[in-house]
Design a protein around this motif. Structure first.
Motif, PDB file in Angstrom:
ATOM      1  N   ALA A 185       0.814  -1.212   0.000  1.00  0.00           N
ATOM      2  CA  ALA A 185       0.000   0.000   0.000  1.00  0.00           C
ATOM      3  C   ALA A 185       0.852   1.268   0.000  1.00  0.00           C
ATOM      4  CB  ALA A 185      -0.978  -0.005   1.170  1.00  0.00           C
ATOM      5  N   PRO A 186       1.844   1.415   0.892  1.00  0.00           N
ATOM      6  CA  PRO A 186       2.678   2.611   0.823  1.00  0.00           C
ATOM      7  C   PRO A 186       3.493   2.686  -0.466  1.00  0.00           C
ATOM      8  CG  PRO A 186       2.893   1.582   2.973  1.00  0.00           C
ATOM      9  CD  PRO A 186       2.126   0.635   2.102  1.00  0.00           C
ATOM     10  N   ALA A 187       3.912   1.537  -0.987  1.00  0.00           N
ATOM     11  CA  ALA A 187       4.667   1.538  -2.244  1.00  0.00           C
ATOM     12  C   ALA A 187       3.799   2.076  -3.374  1.00  0.00           C
ATOM     13  CB  ALA A 187       5.153   0.122  -2.569  1.00  0.00           C
ATOM     14  N   LEU A 188       2.567   1.634  -3.443  1.00  0.00           N
ATOM     15  CA  LEU A 188       1.651   2.130  -4.466  1.00  0.00           C
ATOM     16  C   LEU A 188       1.321   3.597  -4.229  1.00  0.00           C
ATOM     17  CD1 LEU A 188      -0.730  -0.941  -4.823  1.00  0.00           C
ATOM     18  CD2 LEU A 188       1.153  -0.261  -6.326  1.00  0.00           C
ATOM     19  N   ALA A 189       1.203   3.976  -2.967  1.00  0.00           N
ATOM     20  CA  ALA A 189       0.947   5.382  -2.655  1.00  0.00           C
ATOM     21  C   ALA A 189       2.115   6.251  -3.113  1.00  0.00           C
ATOM     22  CB  ALA A 189       0.705   5.561  -1.154  1.00  0.00           C
ATOM     23  N   ALA A 190       3.331   5.783  -2.934  1.00  0.00           N
ATOM     24  CA  ALA A 190       4.508   6.528  -3.380  1.00  0.00           C
ATOM     25  C   ALA A 190       4.454   6.744  -4.888  1.00  0.00           C
ATOM     26  CB  ALA A 190       5.787   5.782  -2.997  1.00  0.00           C
ATOM     27  N   ALA A 191       4.139   5.703  -5.633  1.00  0.00           N
ATOM     28  CA  ALA A 191       4.043   5.823  -7.088  1.00  0.00           C
ATOM     29  C   ALA A 191       2.954   6.812  -7.472  1.00  0.00           C
ATOM     30  CB  ALA A 191       3.779   4.454  -7.708  1.00  0.00           C
ATOM     31  N   GLU A 192       1.804   6.726  -6.815  1.00  0.00           N
ATOM     32  CA  GLU A 192       0.686   7.605  -7.136  1.00  0.00           C
ATOM     33  C   GLU A 192       1.007   9.069  -6.844  1.00  0.00           C
ATOM     34  OE1 GLU A 192      -3.180   6.359  -5.750  1.00  0.00           O
ATOM     35  OE2 GLU A 192      -3.787   8.422  -5.514  1.00  0.00           O
ATOM     36  N   VAL A 193       1.605   9.334  -5.685  1.00  0.00           N
ATOM     37  CA  VAL A 193       1.945  10.702  -5.314  1.00  0.00           C
ATOM     38  C   VAL A 193       2.920  11.307  -6.321  1.00  0.00           C
ATOM     39  CG1 VAL A 193       3.282  12.022  -3.607  1.00  0.00           C
ATOM     40  CG2 VAL A 193       1.444  10.548  -2.865  1.00  0.00           C
ATOM     41  N   LEU A 194       3.773  10.463  -6.895  1.00  0.00           N
ATOM     42  CA  LEU A 194       4.753  10.938  -7.871  1.00  0.00           C
ATOM     43  C   LEU A 194       4.178  10.993  -9.282  1.00  0.00           C
ATOM     44  CD1 LEU A 194       7.853   9.033  -6.506  1.00  0.00           C
ATOM     45  CD2 LEU A 194       7.312  11.461  -6.228  1.00  0.00           C
ATOM     46  N   GLY A 195       2.891  10.693  -9.426  1.00  0.00           N
ATOM     47  CA  GLY A 195       2.242  10.762 -10.725  1.00  0.00           C
ATOM     48  C   GLY A 195       2.580   9.604 -11.635  1.00  0.00           C
ATOM     49  N   MET A 196       2.914   8.461 -11.041  1.00  0.00           N
ATOM     50  CA  MET A 196       3.328   7.296 -11.827  1.00  0.00           C
ATOM     51  C   MET A 196       2.176   6.314 -11.957  1.00  0.00           C
ATOM     52  SD  MET A 196       6.962   6.801  -9.891  1.00  0.00           S
ATOM     53  CE  MET A 196       7.678   5.607 -10.993  1.00  0.00           C
ATOM     54  N   ARG A 197       2.119   5.645 -13.098  1.00  0.00           N
ATOM     55  CA  ARG A 197       1.168   4.559 -13.294  1.00  0.00           C
ATOM     56  C   ARG A 197       1.954   3.261 -13.183  1.00  0.00           C
ATOM     57  NH1 ARG A 197      -2.526   5.181 -18.214  1.00  0.00           N
ATOM     58  NH2 ARG A 197      -3.571   3.592 -17.003  1.00  0.00           N
ATOM     59  N   ILE A 198       1.441   2.319 -12.438  1.00  0.00           N
ATOM     60  CA  ILE A 198       2.156   1.066 -12.190  1.00  0.00           C
ATOM     61  C   ILE A 198       2.564   0.394 -13.493  1.00  0.00           C
ATOM     62  CG2 ILE A 198       1.983  -1.229 -11.138  1.00  0.00           C
ATOM     63  CD1 ILE A 198       2.262   1.175  -9.181  1.00  0.00           C
ATOM     64  N   GLY A 199       1.693   0.409 -14.489  1.00  0.00           N
ATOM     65  CA  GLY A 199       2.017  -0.215 -15.772  1.00  0.00           C
ATOM     66  C   GLY A 199       3.204   0.420 -16.467  1.00  0.00           C
ATOM     67  N   ASN A 200       3.480   1.689 -16.159  1.00  0.00           N
ATOM     68  CA  ASN A 200       4.603   2.380 -16.784  1.00  0.00           C
ATOM     69  C   ASN A 200       5.927   2.141 -16.076  1.00  0.00           C
ATOM     70  OD1 ASN A 200       2.811   3.433 -18.631  1.00  0.00           O
ATOM     71  ND2 ASN A 200       2.578   5.361 -17.545  1.00  0.00           N
ATOM     72  N   LEU A 201       5.882   1.511 -14.920  1.00  0.00           N
ATOM     73  CA  LEU A 201       7.117   1.262 -14.179  1.00  0.00           C
ATOM     74  C   LEU A 201       7.982   0.221 -14.866  1.00  0.00           C
ATOM     75  CD1 LEU A 201       5.800   1.217 -10.523  1.00  0.00           C
ATOM     76  CD2 LEU A 201       7.010   3.056 -11.691  1.00  0.00           C
TER      77      LEU A 201
END
Length: 87
Positions: A56-72
């Motif tokens: 959950a915090p890992a996904l929150a970090a990506a979201e706050v940075l404007g990242m989409r998981i699929g683009n990682l």
């Protein structure tokens, strides 16, 4: 918790993507930690591929940075197994 080789690789890639995006946006680890209500140590571990048990915090970090998981992971799946259709 022992991770498989694939999990270790993905954790490192995820962490590297988080680190690159954070730096590109000019945030410190402490800045990001504050944005996701965690501490700098978590961010450090996440960026080194160690903090992935806390999804959950890992996904929150990506979201706050404007990242989409699929683009990682732009290269897509590396599995030699069948490709499943989207849900």
């Amino acid at each position: 918790m022992d991770l498989s080789t694939a999990e270790e690789r993905l954790a490192r890639e995820f962490g590297a993507a988080i680190r690159a995006r954070r730096k590109a946006l000019g945030y410190t680890q402490a800045d990001l930690a504050g944005m996701i209500s965690t501490n700098r140590r978590f961010v450090s571990e996440l960026e080194r591929g160690k903090g992935t048990s806390y999804l959950a915090p890992a996904l929150a970090a990506a979201e706050v940075l404007g990242m989409r998981i699929g683009n990682l992971f732009p290269e897509g799946p590396r599995s030699s197994g069948p490709v499943l259709p989207p849900l």
